[in-house]
Design a protein around this motif. Structure first.
Motif, short mmCIF file in Angstrom:
data_model
loop_
_atom_site.label_atom_id
_atom_site.label_comp_id
_atom_site.label_asym_id
_atom_site.label_seq_id
_atom_site.Cartn_x
_atom_site.Cartn_y
_atom_site.Cartn_z
N LEU A 95 -97.32 59.98 -2.19
CA LEU A 95 -97.62 60.16 -3.28
C LEU A 95 -98.07 61.71 -3.70
CD1 LEU A 95 -100.34 57.29 -3.45
CD2 LEU A 95 -98.92 57.32 -5.29
N LEU A 96 -98.70 62.30 -2.35
CA LEU A 96 -98.96 63.53 -2.74
C LEU A 96 -97.44 64.58 -3.39
CD1 LEU A 96 -100.15 63.73 1.68
CD2 LEU A 96 -101.64 63.97 -0.99
N SER A 97 -98.69 65.72 -3.52
CA SER A 97 -96.94 66.44 -4.50
C SER A 97 -95.75 67.35 -3.59
CB SER A 97 -98.20 67.86 -4.97
OG SER A 97 -98.37 68.36 -3.97
N ALA A 98 -95.47 67.74 -3.85
CA ALA A 98 -94.11 68.07 -3.12
C ALA A 98 -94.45 69.24 -2.17
CB ALA A 98 -92.75 68.53 -3.70
N GLU A 99 -95.72 70.19 -2.68
CA GLU A 99 -96.37 71.62 -2.21
C GLU A 99 -96.29 71.11 -1.17
OE1 GLU A 99 -96.02 70.81 -5.63
OE2 GLU A 99 -94.02 71.89 -6.05
N SER A 100 -97.05 69.85 -0.40
CA SER A 100 -97.78 70.01 0.14
C SER A 100 -97.17 69.81 1.53
CB SER A 100 -98.85 68.24 0.36
OG SER A 100 -99.04 68.35 -1.07
N TYR A 101 -96.24 69.81 1.35
CA TYR A 101 -95.41 68.87 2.89
C TYR A 101 -93.97 70.48 3.09
CZ TYR A 101 -96.07 64.83 2.49
OH TYR A 101 -97.17 63.09 2.11
N GLY A 102 -93.41 71.01 2.20
CA GLY A 102 -92.94 71.96 2.86
C GLY A 102 -91.54 71.67 3.46
N ASN A 103 -90.68 71.70 4.78
CA ASN A 103 -89.39 70.58 4.49
C ASN A 103 -90.49 70.41 5.52
OD1 ASN A 103 -87.69 71.59 2.79
ND2 ASN A 103 -87.26 74.03 4.27
N ASP A 104 -91.33 68.78 5.28
CA ASP A 104 -91.61 68.51 6.42
C ASP A 104 -90.46 67.45 6.90
OD1 ASP A 104 -92.44 65.81 7.51
OD2 ASP A 104 -94.36 66.52 7.33
N PRO A 105 -89.92 67.14 8.72
CA PRO A 105 -88.93 66.35 9.33
C PRO A 105 -89.06 65.21 9.24
CG PRO A 105 -90.29 67.85 10.82
CD PRO A 105 -90.77 68.07 9.48
#
Length: 125
Positions: free
Chosen positions: A23-33
């Motif tokens: 549910l979080l935006s993609a920008e919240s993660y970067g490249n979270d493996p």
């Protein structure tokens, strides 16, 4: 998000955690493996369905996965003319410059294709 399914069966904490994370935006993660792995698993499941049940059973010349396949292909060729699809480099695909190209490309198909920004599969023809 409730911790039960619609059938009164308990839902695992892991499933609830994944649902919240998505549910979080993609920008919240970067490249979270972990997130990349979840998307990769889903993409592979879709690929298996498409390959085994569709692509391998229909002549690719006549195969249409969406109503806008020709537009997608044309725009892909235009936007990624230098992309070597015979040898894909994951690090190159994850680079900031690649993301700057992929995001607008995917957004063109928002409202046209279900899950337009969910994952992309490249198929050699």
């Amino acid at each position: 998000i409730e911790a039960t399914s619609g059938t009164d069966e308990p839902v695992s904490r892991e499933l609830v955690s994944v649902a919240r994370a998505l549910l979080l935006s993609a920008e919240s993660y970067g490249n979270d493996p972990d997130i990349e792995m979840a998307w990769a698993i889903t993409a592979m499941q879709h690929a298996e369905v498409y390959y085994y049940k569709l692509i391998s059973s229909v002549d690719p010349q006549f195969l249409k996965l969406t109503k806008v396949d020709d537009q997608i292909y044309s725009e892909f060729q235009e936007n990624f003319e230098k992309l070597r699809i015979d040898i894909l480099d994951p690090e190159e695909l994850k680079s900031e410059s690649a993301k700057e190209k992929w995001r607008p490309f995917c957004l063109k198909f928002g409202g046209i294709i279900e899950d337009f920004s969910f994952k992309q599969l490249c198929r050699l023809t």
